[in-house]
Design an enzyme around this catalytic site. Structure first.
Site, PDB file in Angstrom:
ATOM      1  N   ARG A   1       0.639  -1.169  -0.018  1.00  0.00           N
ATOM      2  CA  ARG A   1      -0.039  -0.009   0.015  1.00  0.00           C
ATOM      3  C   ARG A   1       0.960   1.227   0.099  1.00  0.00           C
ATOM      4  O   ARG A   1       0.368   2.313   0.663  1.00  0.00           O
ATOM      5  CB  ARG A   1      -0.885   0.115   1.343  1.00  0.00           C
TER       6      ARG A   1
ATOM      7  N   CYS B   1     -10.215  -1.446   4.327  1.00  0.00           N
ATOM      8  CA  CYS B   1      -9.613  -1.626   5.602  1.00  0.00           C
ATOM      9  C   CYS B   1      -9.138  -0.277   6.426  1.00  0.00           C
ATOM     10  O   CYS B   1      -8.463   0.587   5.774  1.00  0.00           O
ATOM     11  CB  CYS B   1      -8.237  -2.417   5.213  1.00  0.00           C
TER      12      CYS B   1
ATOM     13  N   GLU C   1      -4.762   3.093   7.439  1.00  0.00           N
ATOM     14  CA  GLU C   1      -4.887   3.036   5.969  1.00  0.00           C
ATOM     15  C   GLU C   1      -5.748   4.047   5.277  1.00  0.00           C
ATOM     16  O   GLU C   1      -5.388   4.458   4.450  1.00  0.00           O
ATOM     17  CB  GLU C   1      -4.985   1.685   5.643  1.00  0.00           C
TER      18      GLU C   1
HETATM   19  C1  LIG Z   1     -15.642  -2.340   0.149  1.00  0.00           C
HETATM   20  C2  LIG Z   1     -14.099  -1.911  -0.112  1.00  0.00           C
HETATM   21  C3  LIG Z   1     -13.120  -2.930  -0.185  1.00  0.00           C
HETATM   22  C4  LIG Z   1     -11.829  -2.466  -0.200  1.00  0.00           C
HETATM   23  N1  LIG Z   1     -11.011  -3.450  -0.620  1.00  0.00           N
HETATM   24  C5  LIG Z   1      -9.519  -3.368  -1.031  1.00  0.00           C
HETATM   25  C6  LIG Z   1      -8.762  -4.285  -1.385  1.00  0.00           C
HETATM   26  O1  LIG Z   1      -8.897  -5.486  -1.281  1.00  0.00           O
HETATM   27  N2  LIG Z   1      -7.488  -3.916  -1.385  1.00  0.00           N
HETATM   28  C7  LIG Z   1      -6.958  -2.492  -1.500  1.00  0.00           C
HETATM   29  O2  LIG Z   1      -5.781  -2.136  -1.748  1.00  0.00           O
HETATM   30  N3  LIG Z   1      -7.946  -1.478  -1.248  1.00  0.00           N
HETATM   31  C8  LIG Z   1      -9.247  -1.909  -0.916  1.00  0.00           C
HETATM   32  N4  LIG Z   1     -10.270  -0.685  -0.637  1.00  0.00           N
HETATM   33  C9  LIG Z   1      -9.698   0.534  -0.882  1.00  0.00           C
HETATM   34  C10 LIG Z   1      -9.704   1.045  -2.072  1.00  0.00           C
HETATM   35  O3  LIG Z   1     -10.446   0.446  -2.834  1.00  0.00           O
HETATM   36  C11 LIG Z   1      -8.328   1.456  -2.579  1.00  0.00           C
HETATM   37  O4  LIG Z   1      -7.487   2.107  -1.679  1.00  0.00           O
HETATM   38  C12 LIG Z   1      -8.441   2.143  -3.918  1.00  0.00           C
HETATM   39  O5  LIG Z   1      -7.495   2.111  -4.485  1.00  0.00           O
HETATM   40  C13 LIG Z   1      -8.859   3.815  -3.633  1.00  0.00           C
HETATM   41  O6  LIG Z   1      -9.028   4.265  -4.848  1.00  0.00           O
HETATM   42  P1  LIG Z   1     -10.110   5.705  -4.977  1.00  0.00           P
HETATM   43  O7  LIG Z   1      -9.871   5.980  -6.466  1.00  0.00           O
HETATM   44  O8  LIG Z   1     -11.304   5.522  -4.467  1.00  0.00           O
HETATM   45  O9  LIG Z   1      -9.077   6.454  -4.318  1.00  0.00           O
HETATM   46  P2  LIG Z   1      -9.580   7.785  -3.202  1.00  0.00           P
HETATM   47  O10 LIG Z   1     -10.319   7.055  -1.996  1.00  0.00           O
HETATM   48  O11 LIG Z   1     -10.410   8.877  -3.938  1.00  0.00           O
HETATM   49  O12 LIG Z   1      -8.311   8.482  -2.634  1.00  0.00           O
HETATM   50  C14 LIG Z   1      -7.401   7.881  -1.965  1.00  0.00           C
HETATM   51  C15 LIG Z   1      -5.861   8.587  -2.098  1.00  0.00           C
HETATM   52  O13 LIG Z   1      -5.669   8.490  -3.393  1.00  0.00           O
HETATM   53  C16 LIG Z   1      -5.457   9.689  -3.966  1.00  0.00           C
HETATM   54  N5  LIG Z   1      -5.752   9.737  -5.223  1.00  0.00           N
HETATM   55  C17 LIG Z   1      -6.843   9.255  -5.632  1.00  0.00           C
HETATM   56  N6  LIG Z   1      -6.782   9.337  -7.093  1.00  0.00           N
HETATM   57  C18 LIG Z   1      -5.649  10.099  -7.209  1.00  0.00           C
HETATM   58  C19 LIG Z   1      -5.012  10.091  -8.562  1.00  0.00           C
HETATM   59  N7  LIG Z   1      -5.468   9.825  -9.819  1.00  0.00           N
HETATM   60  N8  LIG Z   1      -3.860  10.826  -8.533  1.00  0.00           N
HETATM   61  C20 LIG Z   1      -3.067  10.830  -7.279  1.00  0.00           C
HETATM   62  N9  LIG Z   1      -3.718  10.458  -6.296  1.00  0.00           N
HETATM   63  C21 LIG Z   1      -5.061   9.994  -5.951  1.00  0.00           C
HETATM   64  C22 LIG Z   1      -6.248  10.767  -2.933  1.00  0.00           C
HETATM   65  O14 LIG Z   1      -5.769  12.026  -3.023  1.00  0.00           O
HETATM   66  C23 LIG Z   1      -6.100   9.949  -1.627  1.00  0.00           C
HETATM   67  O15 LIG Z   1      -5.060  10.459  -1.182  1.00  0.00           O
HETATM   68  C24 LIG Z   1     -11.445  -1.146  -0.572  1.00  0.00           C
HETATM   69  C25 LIG Z   1     -12.210  -0.161  -0.050  1.00  0.00           C
HETATM   70  C26 LIG Z   1     -13.562  -0.520   0.181  1.00  0.00           C
HETATM   71  C27 LIG Z   1     -14.715   0.531   0.344  1.00  0.00           C
END
Ligand SMILES: Cc1cc2nc3c(=O)[nH]c(=O)nc-3n(C[C@H](O)[C@H](O)[C@H](O)COP(=O)(O)OP(=O)(O)OC[C@H]3O[C@@H](n4cnc5c(N)ncnc54)[C@H](O)[C@@H]3O)c2cc1C
Length: 313
Positions: A179, A227, A303
């Site tokens: 991560r 998480c 996280e």
């Molecule tokens: C039900 C559920 C299950 C999940 N399971 C997993 C799993 O199995 N494994 C896992 O790793 N994660 C999991 N997650 C967490 C999540 O899916 C990941 O961390 C995912 O990568 C977040 O992406 P996002 O676009 O939603 O980012 P956001 O939540 O919108 O942002 C997270 C961070 O990334 C930054 N960010 C977003 N987009 C960009 C971009 N284009 N450029 C630069 N920075 C950016 C944001 O500024 C912030 O700091 C889960 C979440 C949920 C709700």
């Protein structure tokens, strides 16, 4: 130096909403508003907004799918940039023999991408099935699970750096860990994945298997941000311990603060009920940390990313 907020986007090809509710744009669906929510229509515009924000010392944050994000009830200052326009959602394929380089926009939704790659008979991305969010967020967080992380298929990342310049980083020049990565801060505008041709039926079956495993072990239908805490490192072996198991063994499953509670399906997920506040989630996280520290001596690290007016992390 400060400039009027409207000057940040004046003359630029971007949609802009002042005092915008951004909590509802996250998977939690809770939290406050942003001073300004901006959707640039081009990569050049996004870079110019980054430059103007930097010049005016206005904080800028990037919103992906909001799947790893908790917004404070008081919202956030400055600009929240959203990559929801077509230029950030493009997908291009470049095939050489049995290998395909797929250039994927930073705003592309992971669920749809997994399905599209399976439909095209491209393998290597099935382990991302069921992980919500966008490609940009997944690269930033190096998202993944038991089948590996996104870095395992990543060749290059295109980024707008915080000074507004654009750069392409080949992944062999970066280090990716659990991560985290050494990718410099900025906006991930696209990622280049290397994928192999495979049997479409087998790929679809792999996707189903990964998705079913997630659904069986995690509260996918509830409002959460995945998480809550990172898996801590066991200092005696160097391997990762399960934060969920540690929280469970501390007897904290179903512990609740207001509308937030520890999921009874997976103790590292904090889920919310309608009417919950961001404060409920944050105070439950603080309680979990302190009770786990008392029970085990371990300091759990968050996280989930928390956005507030007081922190620009
Ligand atoms: C039900 C559920 C299950 C999940 N399971 C997993 C799993 O199995 N494994 C896992 O790793 N994660 C999991 N997650 C967490 C999540 O899916 C990941 O961390 C995912 O990568 C977040 O992406 P996002 O676009 O939603 O980012 P956001 O939540 O919108 O942002 C997270 C961070 O990334 C930054 N960010 C977003 N987009 C960009 C971009 N284009 N450029 C630069 N920075 C950016 C944001 O500024 C912030 O700091 C889960 C979440 C949920 C709700």
């Amino acid at each position: 130096m400060t400039i009027a907020r409207s000057n940040l986007v004046s003359g630029l090809d971007a949609d802009c909403v002042a005092d915008a509710p951004i909590g509802p744009l996250t998977w939690y669906g809770i939290g406050g508003r942003a001073d300004m929510l901006v959707s640039p229509h081009t990569i050049k515009t996004a870079a110019e907004i980054v430059r103007r924000c930097r010049h005016a010392e206005v904080p800028i944050r990037i919103l992906g799918g909001g799947a790893n994000l908790l917004v404070d009830d008081d919202g956030v200052d400055g600009v929240v940039l959203r990559l929801d326009q077509p230029c950030f959602r493009a997908i291009e394929f470049n095939r050489t023999g049995s290998v395909t380089a797929a250039r994927i926009g930073g705003g592309v939704d992971l669920f749809g991408l997994v399905t599209e790659l399976a439909r095209r008979g491209l393998q290597g991305f099935e382990h991302m099935a069921g992980i919500p969010g966008t490609v940009g967020g997944a690269v930033r967080m190096n998202a993944g699970g038991s089948g590996g992380d996104i870095a395992s298929v990543l060749d290059a990342v295109e980024v707008i750096l915080l000074d507004g310049t654009t750069r392409t980083f080949n992944t062999d020049a970066l280090a990716f860990g659990y991560r985290e990565s050494t990718l410099p801060e900025g906006i991930v505008t696209s990622a280049v994945l290397h994928l192999e041709e495979g049997d479409p039926l087998e790929i679809r079956q792999n996707v189903k298997t990964f998705f079913a495993a997630k659904k069986a072990g995690q509260p996918m239908a509830d409002h959460s941000a995945g998480c809550a805490f990172r898996n801590p490192v066991d200092t005696s072996t160097g391997s990762l311990m399960s934060a969920g198991k540690i929280i469970d063994e501390a007897g904290l499953k179903r512990l609740a603060h207001g509308g937030a509670s520890v999921s009874d399906r997976h103790a590292n997920f904090i889920v919310v009920q309608p009417g919950a506040s961001s404060r409920d989630v944050q105070s439950l996280m603080a309680t979990i940390r302190s009770m786990v520290a008392q029970a085990t001596g371990l300091q759990l690290e968050r996280e989930v990313v928390i956005w507030s007016r007081h922190s620009h992390a």
